[in-house]
Design an enzyme around this catalytic site. Sequence first.
Site, PDB file in Angstrom:
ATOM      1  N   ASN A  13     -48.832  14.440 -32.300  1.00  0.00           N
ATOM      2  CA  ASN A  13     -49.910  14.084 -33.229  1.00  0.00           C
ATOM      3  C   ASN A  13     -49.820  12.629 -33.660  1.00  0.00           C
ATOM      4  O   ASN A  13     -48.794  11.968 -33.486  1.00  0.00           O
ATOM      5  CB  ASN A  13     -49.847  14.948 -34.499  1.00  0.00           C
ATOM      6  CG  ASN A  13     -50.288  16.371 -34.267  1.00  0.00           C
ATOM      7  OD1 ASN A  13     -50.920  16.696 -33.262  1.00  0.00           O
ATOM      8  ND2 ASN A  13     -49.963  17.239 -35.213  1.00  0.00           N
ATOM      9  N   LYS A  42     -45.131  18.427 -34.724  1.00  0.00           N
ATOM     10  CA  LYS A  42     -43.827  19.081 -34.767  1.00  0.00           C
ATOM     11  C   LYS A  42     -43.044  18.867 -33.471  1.00  0.00           C
ATOM     12  O   LYS A  42     -41.830  18.650 -33.503  1.00  0.00           O
ATOM     13  CB  LYS A  42     -43.994  20.571 -35.066  1.00  0.00           C
ATOM     14  CG  LYS A  42     -44.572  20.862 -36.441  1.00  0.00           C
ATOM     15  CD  LYS A  42     -44.505  22.319 -36.791  1.00  0.00           C
ATOM     16  CE  LYS A  42     -43.105  22.747 -37.111  1.00  0.00           C
ATOM     17  NZ  LYS A  42     -42.517  22.073 -38.282  1.00  0.00           N
ATOM     18  N   ALA A  44     -43.315  16.307 -31.216  1.00  0.00           N
ATOM     19  CA  ALA A  44     -42.867  14.924 -31.131  1.00  0.00           C
ATOM     20  C   ALA A  44     -41.741  14.648 -32.122  1.00  0.00           C
ATOM     21  O   ALA A  44     -40.742  13.991 -31.789  1.00  0.00           O
ATOM     22  CB  ALA A  44     -44.040  13.976 -31.373  1.00  0.00           C
ATOM     23  N   LEU A 218     -33.808  27.016 -45.766  1.00  0.00           N
ATOM     24  CA  LEU A 218     -34.029  27.280 -47.185  1.00  0.00           C
ATOM     25  C   LEU A 218     -34.290  25.998 -47.970  1.00  0.00           C
ATOM     26  O   LEU A 218     -34.018  25.932 -49.167  1.00  0.00           O
ATOM     27  CB  LEU A 218     -32.817  28.018 -47.771  1.00  0.00           C
ATOM     28  CG  LEU A 218     -32.447  29.337 -47.070  1.00  0.00           C
ATOM     29  CD1 LEU A 218     -31.105  29.852 -47.574  1.00  0.00           C
ATOM     30  CD2 LEU A 218     -33.534  30.382 -47.266  1.00  0.00           C
ATOM     31  N   ALA A 220     -34.008  22.793 -49.892  1.00  0.00           N
ATOM     32  CA  ALA A 220     -32.922  22.111 -50.600  1.00  0.00           C
ATOM     33  C   ALA A 220     -31.686  22.978 -50.772  1.00  0.00           C
ATOM     34  O   ALA A 220     -30.657  22.505 -51.266  1.00  0.00           O
ATOM     35  CB  ALA A 220     -33.402  21.633 -51.968  1.00  0.00           C
ATOM     36  N   ASP A 249     -38.369  19.632 -39.024  1.00  0.00           N
ATOM     37  CA  ASP A 249     -38.346  19.203 -37.622  1.00  0.00           C
ATOM     38  C   ASP A 249     -37.046  18.479 -37.305  1.00  0.00           C
ATOM     39  O   ASP A 249     -36.483  18.633 -36.211  1.00  0.00           O
ATOM     40  CB  ASP A 249     -39.533  18.292 -37.321  1.00  0.00           C
ATOM     41  CG  ASP A 249     -40.859  19.016 -37.428  1.00  0.00           C
ATOM     42  OD1 ASP A 249     -40.874  20.246 -37.231  1.00  0.00           O
ATOM     43  OD2 ASP A 249     -41.876  18.357 -37.717  1.00  0.00           O
ATOM     44  N   ARG A 282     -36.259   8.959 -46.441  1.00  0.00           N
ATOM     45  CA  ARG A 282     -37.032   7.913 -45.765  1.00  0.00           C
ATOM     46  C   ARG A 282     -38.493   8.311 -45.643  1.00  0.00           C
ATOM     47  O   ARG A 282     -38.825   9.497 -45.619  1.00  0.00           O
ATOM     48  CB  ARG A 282     -36.459   7.684 -44.358  1.00  0.00           C
ATOM     49  CG  ARG A 282     -35.000   7.275 -44.380  1.00  0.00           C
ATOM     50  CD  ARG A 282     -34.385   7.322 -42.999  1.00  0.00           C
ATOM     51  NE  ARG A 282     -33.023   6.808 -43.023  1.00  0.00           N
ATOM     52  CZ  ARG A 282     -32.219   6.783 -41.983  1.00  0.00           C
ATOM     53  NH1 ARG A 282     -32.628   7.255 -40.812  1.00  0.00           N
ATOM     54  NH2 ARG A 282     -31.003   6.299 -42.085  1.00  0.00           N
ATOM     55  N   GLY A 284     -42.027   8.905 -43.725  1.00  0.00           N
ATOM     56  CA  GLY A 284     -42.473   9.284 -42.393  1.00  0.00           C
ATOM     57  C   GLY A 284     -41.655  10.408 -41.802  1.00  0.00           C
ATOM     58  O   GLY A 284     -40.604  10.807 -42.325  1.00  0.00           O
TER      59      GLY A 284
END
EC number: 2.7.1.15
Length: 301
Positions: A13, A42, A44, A218, A220, A249, A282, A284
């Site tokens: 995507n 997902k 990629a 799960l 965190a 991912d 981070r 993205g």
Amino acid sequence: MKPENVVVLGSINVDIGARVNALPRAGETVAGGELSVRLGGKGANQAVAAARAGATVAMRGAVGTESFGLDPVAALEGYGVDMTGVATLAGASGAALITVDAQGENTIVVSPGANGRMAAAGPSCAGALLLAQLELPPELVRDAFRAHKAAGARTVLNAAPAVDPPEDLFALTDILIVNETELARYAGAEPADPADEDEIERAARGLRRPGQTLIVTLGARGALALAEAGRLRVPARPAEARDTTGAGDCFCGALAARLAEGAPLDVALEFAAAAAAISVTRDGAASGMPDRAEIDGALAG
């Protein structure tokens, strides 16, 4: 070039995102920050996570002739992913519209584009681990799993997003990865109380097939795995979350990379949890995946 040890069959995507102070409610317009256009999907994301974690990765998927100003093939090749098995189809690539709030939580709307028009998964790879998700037509994933298992490959399915899969898909899955919401959907149960791990484990035991490893992420709180050898519980590593997009991912891709190297499940789970904890700090999805040295450093430190 080394032969691939991980093949990722999945969506590619373009992520179009904006940061907001608070996620909009129904009918509400909110002011957002500067628009970002990044690689996503997902499939990629997981391919990048696996490659950054040290795997030799080949992608199976599709992109469109229109990709909103981003070249997804070149972007994935830049991460070292083999893209020779990716088709280019007329029309739009898949796209995701993402908003991320000040706490790092997000809302995502996915338009499948070329992912939904993909008709064949490409050749099977003997000896490689096949990792897939459900942003492609589920029947295509099922057929690919059948072919790869016949060739001796191990199959890993991140059954997300939650859809109605072909009845035999889970039976062809060696390692099944779901979150709590997906677990409830596939187990035919009410969503579990996040604080009640006994309830989550009961639902997972009802879903797991004989001989299969079932992993419940799960968030965190880490992950729970049920395997033939028993139960494994891996806590999450502390992290200051900035953007949780792609954290699941990252977990899946990093897990696949370590399993493909022959690591035992407990080692691979700890490695994946460390990678996911770094990724949420981070911006993205694909762009936030940590490399092998960073993951190993986190585990050592």
